[in-house]
Design an enzyme around this catalytic site. Structure first.
Site, PDB file in Angstrom:
ATOM      1  N   CYS A  72       0.823  -1.122   0.045  1.00  0.00           N
ATOM      2  CA  CYS A  72       0.153   0.174  -0.204  1.00  0.00           C
ATOM      3  C   CYS A  72       0.855   1.360  -0.035  1.00  0.00           C
ATOM      4  O   CYS A  72       1.853   1.236   0.779  1.00  0.00           O
ATOM      5  CB  CYS A  72      -0.844   0.188   1.214  1.00  0.00           C
ATOM      6  N   CYS A  81      -3.381  -0.062   9.157  1.00  0.00           N
ATOM      7  CA  CYS A  81      -2.665  -1.252   9.281  1.00  0.00           C
ATOM      8  C   CYS A  81      -1.230  -1.008  10.166  1.00  0.00           C
ATOM      9  O   CYS A  81      -0.809   0.057   9.832  1.00  0.00           O
ATOM     10  CB  CYS A  81      -2.088  -1.838   7.791  1.00  0.00           C
ATOM     11  N   GLN A 289     -19.844  -9.118  11.694  1.00  0.00           N
ATOM     12  CA  GLN A 289     -18.315  -9.443  11.481  1.00  0.00           C
ATOM     13  C   GLN A 289     -17.776  -9.066  10.091  1.00  0.00           C
ATOM     14  O   GLN A 289     -18.458  -9.034   9.049  1.00  0.00           O
ATOM     15  CB  GLN A 289     -17.744 -10.831  11.647  1.00  0.00           C
ATOM     16  N   TYR A 318     -24.420 -10.933  23.952  1.00  0.00           N
ATOM     17  CA  TYR A 318     -23.981  -9.788  23.053  1.00  0.00           C
ATOM     18  C   TYR A 318     -23.944 -10.478  21.616  1.00  0.00           C
ATOM     19  O   TYR A 318     -23.020 -10.627  20.967  1.00  0.00           O
ATOM     20  CB  TYR A 318     -22.446  -9.525  23.163  1.00  0.00           C
ATOM     21  N   GLU A 339     -28.826  -8.759  23.371  1.00  0.00           N
ATOM     22  CA  GLU A 339     -28.231  -7.931  22.407  1.00  0.00           C
ATOM     23  C   GLU A 339     -28.791  -6.764  22.968  1.00  0.00           C
ATOM     24  O   GLU A 339     -29.978  -6.275  22.967  1.00  0.00           O
ATOM     25  CB  GLU A 339     -28.262  -8.037  21.113  1.00  0.00           C
ATOM     26  N   ASP A 387     -19.675 -12.818  23.317  1.00  0.00           N
ATOM     27  CA  ASP A 387     -18.773 -12.341  22.373  1.00  0.00           C
ATOM     28  C   ASP A 387     -19.113 -10.656  22.683  1.00  0.00           C
ATOM     29  O   ASP A 387     -19.543 -10.041  21.929  1.00  0.00           O
ATOM     30  CB  ASP A 387     -19.447 -12.637  21.096  1.00  0.00           C
ATOM     31  N   CYS A 414     -12.523  -9.869  21.020  1.00  0.00           N
ATOM     32  CA  CYS A 414     -11.724  -9.082  20.046  1.00  0.00           C
ATOM     33  C   CYS A 414     -10.659  -8.323  20.767  1.00  0.00           C
ATOM     34  O   CYS A 414      -9.859  -7.251  20.039  1.00  0.00           O
ATOM     35  CB  CYS A 414     -12.581  -8.265  19.100  1.00  0.00           C
TER      36      CYS A 414
HETATM   37  N1  SAH Z   1     -21.755 -12.291  18.313  1.00  0.00           N
HETATM   38  C1  SAH Z   1     -22.178 -11.113  17.306  1.00  0.00           C
HETATM   39  C2  SAH Z   1     -21.998  -9.711  17.864  1.00  0.00           C
HETATM   40  C3  SAH Z   1     -20.520  -9.341  18.523  1.00  0.00           C
HETATM   41  S1  SAH Z   1     -20.068  -7.810  18.746  1.00  0.00           S
HETATM   42  C4  SAH Z   1     -21.410 -11.490  16.095  1.00  0.00           C
HETATM   43  O1  SAH Z   1     -20.724 -12.539  16.121  1.00  0.00           O
HETATM   44  O2  SAH Z   1     -21.837 -10.990  14.913  1.00  0.00           O
HETATM   45  C5  SAH Z   1     -20.537  -7.166  20.230  1.00  0.00           C
HETATM   46  C6  SAH Z   1     -22.038  -7.293  20.104  1.00  0.00           C
HETATM   47  O3  SAH Z   1     -22.256  -6.609  21.507  1.00  0.00           O
HETATM   48  C7  SAH Z   1     -22.608  -5.877  19.478  1.00  0.00           C
HETATM   49  O4  SAH Z   1     -23.590  -6.200  18.615  1.00  0.00           O
HETATM   50  C8  SAH Z   1     -22.940  -4.770  20.436  1.00  0.00           C
HETATM   51  O5  SAH Z   1     -23.881  -3.961  19.865  1.00  0.00           O
HETATM   52  C9  SAH Z   1     -23.446  -5.685  21.547  1.00  0.00           C
HETATM   53  N2  SAH Z   1     -23.196  -5.056  22.997  1.00  0.00           N
HETATM   54  C10 SAH Z   1     -22.375  -3.947  23.285  1.00  0.00           C
HETATM   55  N3  SAH Z   1     -22.504  -3.577  24.489  1.00  0.00           N
HETATM   56  C11 SAH Z   1     -23.543  -4.523  25.146  1.00  0.00           C
HETATM   57  C12 SAH Z   1     -24.205  -4.842  26.419  1.00  0.00           C
HETATM   58  N4  SAH Z   1     -23.939  -4.125  27.420  1.00  0.00           N
HETATM   59  N5  SAH Z   1     -24.927  -5.585  26.389  1.00  0.00           N
HETATM   60  C13 SAH Z   1     -25.471  -6.499  25.377  1.00  0.00           C
HETATM   61  N6  SAH Z   1     -25.075  -6.378  23.820  1.00  0.00           N
HETATM   62  C14 SAH Z   1     -23.974  -5.428  23.801  1.00  0.00           C
END
Ligand code: SAH
Length: 459
Positions: A72, A81, A289, A318, A339, A387, A414
């Site tokens: 890049c 990056c 994702q 989540y 969520e 997650d 993450c």
């Molecule tokens: N498992 C899903 C999302 C993971 S990302 C996937 O793989 O696509 C984390 C998620 O947590 C996001 O959607 C975000 O909106 C949510 N989030 C953030 N804070 C939160 C909370 N306090 N309680 C519940 N969900 C939450």
């Protein structure tokens, strides 16, 4: 004593989780931006603190065998990056090391009972992102620009094509800027909170080939909106189909990518995509994702770790648009997703219906509130997937999980630092860390995703 502007010849012996190379001078760790493990360098000290120093590269005397020429043109300036100068095999090794360092040094976790796998990488680690977010602003000379933020700043680095995303996203950016010029539309200025266009957000479905362009603005509407729509629809989108153009209203002073309100300018209010054989609808504000090929590996591994037999009750905290929940539903008796983003839960319910899945329920609310509520109602899941976002989970949620006493907890993270913190809580309260699988969702950056399996100890 080492001091600012000193010049040294050094060998880089390690890599920090920021991507900086590390060498030691007088027993002090010196972080060198852009260095690669194994490089012999001439460096200049730029900053000295009590426990570390920073330096910049003056000259590469002998490059590391892992050093490659970054493909890049703006890599050195752009903050997107950090590892593009390191070969991919070494990137994968570094990411495993970052996770191990976090678990051992932050968490002081004992990994002797843990199977710690090598990072799951991509076959072709190029143009993997399905989502690009480009800030739009003004250059010092007043001209409009858009691209990426420079490292550790909000200065915009203009770009014509980001190699992590698809070319169509970059073409949309050029079209938005050209529309702005032709229609005298201002760019948003963070410092004065004036100006209209804040960002362009482009999301594409890898399998559906649908694309969505979201223009985030500090206001309710744009002048001559039809001209913008025409410009975007006239782009050569290759095999992609631009099926959704949306105005996102974001008049807050915060730096969130999108505001809560959307207005559809053209097409649908969402796009669809397929993951693990299921079809998903995705609204602009819903988390999805960014690397779909790796996401399939991530979910398949998480579900393998859970060893679902078809008879279990599964809680997915989540859950976003319900991706993990719905992938697990096929192999479970009952699945419950939680969520905080309402649009995402709406998507999750639609997604269950779309895929004719009848054993999944979804609740909007914080993991903290809903996990306690479910605990009080007597829910006792066999498996809990968790997650969370980068800041990790919290004690209230983790305690609710512990009180529900599932056989297994599959924690997808993450951020290795908050993962280490949360694992300390879980492993101090009756769970053994059995498996750790780093997954490379973000090649060329320092980010790493980790799946861990915790198993209830027999007491
Ligand atoms: N498992 C899903 C999302 C993971 S990302 C996937 O793989 O696509 C984390 C998620 O947590 C996001 O959607 C975000 O909106 C949510 N989030 C953030 N804070 C939160 C909370 N306090 N309680 C519940 N969900 C939450």
């Amino acid at each position: 004593m080492i001091k600012k502007r000193d010049i040294y010849q050094v060998e880089i012996t390690a890599t920090a989780s920021s991507g900086d190379g590390i060498c030691r001078i007088d027993n002090l760790a010196v972080f060198v931006e852009g260095a690669c493990e194994g490089d012999i360098l001439e460096i200049e000290i730029t900053n000295v603190k009590s426990s570390y120093a920073n330096a910049k590269i003056l000259r590469i005397i002998n490059p590391s065998i892992h050093r490659i020429k970054p493909p890049c043109a703006v890599y050195e300036k752009c903050g997107g990056c950090q590892l593009m100068h390191v070969d991919y095999k070494k990137q994968l090794e570094l990411k495993k090391q970052f996770v191990a360092d976090s678990l051992e040094r932050i968490g002081h976790l004992d990994l002797s009972e843990t199977e710690f796998f090598d990072t799951l990488g991509m076959e072709t680690p190029e143009r993997y992102r399905n989502k690009m977010v480009f800030p739009i602003g003004k250059k010092a000379d007043g001209r409009l620009t858009g691209g990426f933020y420079a490292a550790k700043s909000h200065n915009i680095i203009a770009l014509s094509d980001c190699l992590l995303g698809n070319k169509f996203a970059s073409d949309c950016l050029a079209a938005v800027i050209s529309y702005m010029k032709e229609n005298r539309v201002s760019a948003y200025d963070e410092t004065t909170h004036k100006g209209l266009v804040r960002r362009l957000f482009v999301r594409t479905g890898l399998y559906s080939r649908e694309a969505m362009a979201v223009i985030s603005i500090n206001g309710k509407s744009l002048p001559n909106e039809k001209k913008l729509v025409d410009k975007l629809l006239n782009l050569d989108s290759g095999e992609l189909n631009l099926s959704s153009i949306i105005i996102n209203i974001n008049d807050s002073k915060n730096n969130l990518v999108l505001g809560a309100q959307n207005r559809t300018l053209f097409g649908k209010s969402y796009i669809s995509d397929t993951l693990c054989g299921l079809e998903f609808e995705i609204s602009p504000n819903s988390f999805y994702q960014v690397n779909p090929l790796q996401t399939e590996k991530l979910y398949n591994t998480a579900i393998d770790f859970a060893e679902l037999s078809g008879s279990q009750t599964v809680l997915d905290l989540y859950c976003g648009i319900g991706t993990i929940s719905l992938c697990a539903a096929k192999k479970s008796a009952r699945v419950i997703g939680v969520e905080i983003v309402e649009q995402a839960i709406k998507n999750a319910k639609e997604n269950a219906a779309r895929n004719r899945i009848k054993n999944a329920e979804f609740y909007t609310g914080s993991a903290e509130d809903i996990s306690q509520k479910l605990l009080n109602e007597g829910l006792a899941p066999d498996i809990i997937f968790i997650d969370p976002p980068r800041k990790g989970s919290d004690e209230v949620t983790l305690n609710a999980i512990l009180n529900m006493a599932p056989e297994k907890i599959v924690y997808v993270s993450c951020n290795p630092a908050t993962l280490a913190r949360d694992l300390v809580h879980l492993t101090s309260n009756g769970y053994a860390l059995k498996k750790v699988q780093p997954v490379d969702m973000f090649p060329n950056t320092v980010h790493v995703e980790t799946i861990t399996l915790l198993q209830k100890r027999n007491t």
